[in-house]
Each structure stands twice: as C-alpha cells, then as structure tokens.
Design an enzyme around this catalytic site. Sequence first.
Site, short mmCIF file in Angstrom:
data_model
loop_
_atom_site.label_atom_id
_atom_site.label_comp_id
_atom_site.label_asym_id
_atom_site.label_seq_id
_atom_site.Cartn_x
_atom_site.Cartn_y
_atom_site.Cartn_z
N GLU A 285 1.15 3.54 -10.18
CA GLU A 285 1.47 2.82 -8.94
C GLU A 285 2.92 2.34 -8.98
O GLU A 285 3.44 2.00 -10.04
CB GLU A 285 0.57 1.57 -8.81
CG GLU A 285 -0.66 1.75 -7.94
CD GLU A 285 -0.36 1.72 -6.43
OE1 GLU A 285 0.78 1.99 -6.03
OE2 GLU A 285 -1.29 1.43 -5.68
N ASP A 286 3.53 2.27 -7.81
CA ASP A 286 4.87 1.68 -7.72
C ASP A 286 4.77 0.16 -7.80
O ASP A 286 5.52 -0.50 -8.51
CB ASP A 286 5.57 2.10 -6.43
CG ASP A 286 4.71 1.90 -5.18
OD1 ASP A 286 3.48 1.69 -5.32
OD2 ASP A 286 5.25 1.94 -4.07
N ASP B 22 0.27 -5.37 -5.30
CA ASP B 22 0.54 -6.56 -4.50
C ASP B 22 -0.76 -7.38 -4.45
O ASP B 22 -1.01 -8.20 -5.32
CB ASP B 22 1.00 -6.06 -3.12
CG ASP B 22 1.38 -7.17 -2.16
OD1 ASP B 22 2.16 -8.04 -2.54
OD2 ASP B 22 0.91 -7.16 -1.01
N LYS C 127 3.13 -8.25 -8.39
CA LYS C 127 3.38 -9.58 -7.82
C LYS C 127 2.17 -10.44 -8.20
O LYS C 127 1.18 -10.48 -7.45
CB LYS C 127 3.48 -9.50 -6.29
CG LYS C 127 4.70 -8.75 -5.76
CD LYS C 127 4.66 -8.75 -4.23
CE LYS C 127 5.77 -7.95 -3.62
NZ LYS C 127 5.57 -7.73 -2.17
N PHE D 79 9.06 -9.49 -0.39
CA PHE D 79 9.04 -8.05 -0.12
C PHE D 79 10.22 -7.36 -0.83
O PHE D 79 11.33 -7.89 -0.86
CB PHE D 79 9.16 -7.84 1.40
CG PHE D 79 8.83 -6.46 1.84
CD1 PHE D 79 7.52 -6.01 1.86
CD2 PHE D 79 9.84 -5.60 2.26
CE1 PHE D 79 7.21 -4.73 2.28
CE2 PHE D 79 9.55 -4.32 2.68
CZ PHE D 79 8.23 -3.89 2.69
N ASP E 65 9.35 1.41 0.34
CA ASP E 65 9.96 1.54 1.66
C ASP E 65 9.83 0.29 2.53
O ASP E 65 9.02 -0.59 2.27
CB ASP E 65 9.25 2.67 2.43
CG ASP E 65 7.85 2.26 2.91
OD1 ASP E 65 7.04 1.86 2.04
OD2 ASP E 65 7.59 2.30 4.12
P1 IMP Z 1 -1.87 -3.65 -2.55
O1 IMP Z 1 -2.95 -2.68 -2.14
O2 IMP Z 1 -1.89 -4.90 -1.69
O3 IMP Z 1 -1.85 -3.98 -4.03
O4 IMP Z 1 -0.48 -2.97 -2.21
C1 IMP Z 1 -0.10 -1.80 -2.79
C2 IMP Z 1 0.78 -0.99 -1.89
O5 IMP Z 1 1.41 -1.77 -0.86
C3 IMP Z 1 1.89 -0.37 -2.68
O6 IMP Z 1 1.53 0.89 -3.19
C4 IMP Z 1 3.02 -0.29 -1.68
O7 IMP Z 1 2.96 0.92 -0.97
C5 IMP Z 1 2.78 -1.42 -0.71
N1 IMP Z 1 3.61 -2.62 -1.02
C6 IMP Z 1 3.18 -3.79 -1.55
N2 IMP Z 1 4.20 -4.66 -1.69
C7 IMP Z 1 5.30 -4.02 -1.23
C8 IMP Z 1 6.70 -4.40 -1.13
O8 IMP Z 1 7.13 -5.51 -1.50
N3 IMP Z 1 7.53 -3.45 -0.64
C9 IMP Z 1 7.11 -2.23 -0.22
N4 IMP Z 1 5.83 -1.83 -0.31
C10 IMP Z 1 4.93 -2.72 -0.79
#
Ligand code: IMP
Length: 182
Positions: A106-107, A110, A138, A159, A166
Amino acid sequence: METENSIIVNGEKFICYITEEQIQKRISELADEISRDYAGKIPIFIGVLNGSFIFMADLLKKISIESEVDFFKLSSYGDSKISSGQVKMVKDLNCDPNGRDIIIVEDIVDTGLSIKYIEEIFENYHPNSMRVVTLLLKPERLKYEVKIDYIGFKIPSQFVIGYGLDYQQKYRNLPSIYILSE
Ligand code: IMP
C-alpha cells in the site's frame, strides 16, 4: 507557483515533508528486512493501485529474493481529499494466492478501510501467509483494527500528495511527498 520546498495546489499550500532521498533510504531498509524475512520463499507482492505503483516499483527493485508481482485496483476516494467511506474493487487479482506467501503493498494506510476490505477478500482464499507493507501510515486516523507489518513512515493526519499519491488524480509524479500546510 512552485518552489523547491512548497507547491500550490488549487490555492492550497503543500510543503515538502519527505524528500526523495529519505524515501529511497527507507525503502532500502524495508526491502532488506522483507528479503531477510522471506529468505527461501517466493512471495507474491500485490500492489494496491493506483497509489502504490511507484512505491511498488522502487521496493521491488531493492528486493533481493525471487518474487512475483500482481495488482488489485481499489477505489475509495473519488476526487476529494476525504474518503467516500466505501471501497470498490475495480480490478481483481490475476494470480492464484492459495498456498502462497502474500505481501500487500500500500502507498498509505489512512482509516484502514482498504486493508480491512482486502483482508475480507482473502477470507475466500487460503494463502500460506499474508502481510502488509505500507510506505505511509496516519496512526491517528485509523478506524479499523488492521495489522500492518512493515511501515515506512508514520505521518500526521494531514493530506499528502506525491510519490504515487494523488489529489484529483494529479501530482502522483512528484518524486517527494508533500503535506498540506495548516
Ligand atoms: P484507507 O482505506 O482510509 O486506509 O485509505 C487508503 C487509501 O486512501 C490510499 O490507498 C490512498 O489511495 C487514499 N489516501 C489516504 N490518505 C491519503 C492522502 O493523504 N493523500 C492521498 N491519498 C490518500
């Protein structure tokens, strides 16, 4: 307007937070650790598109053991800075994960929703093992109980863009990571 340390996106200022050099150094450390942990195995690295494509490429170049590669494509954010709270699978796996050692790449983690969704998908399979590596986490935003095995950097809740991440599908090509200034 752009300077070396900041970039203006839709009138909002993003500041360089993790440089290209810092990212590459940390990825080398992660790759060494993963290569040691999986010595004698042939894991399948599964990147979560789109965000992970640059991290996946740089990580894989530094992995010193035999491995395979595949990708999921998930969509959750739409074009906004706030997650829609719903994950959709846009591209499924091509590989057969049964009996294999899986490393999800994963990048950024969140809320943890995407990883939770992936864990649920894997309940339909029988991999030998499954671990998760993320470049960014995070910690204060986590809402779901997920286990992340390898973490590049823990960052604040703001963010971020660049290095695959992106804002409205743009800025993925920035080589460093920029954070929204408060
Ligand atoms: P989660 O499912 O809430 O953990 O979010 C994961 C996905 O949300 C990541 O793979 C990103 O594509 C996107 N994402 C979460 N935070 C950011 C951010 O700060 N910048 C850009 N994309 C984000």
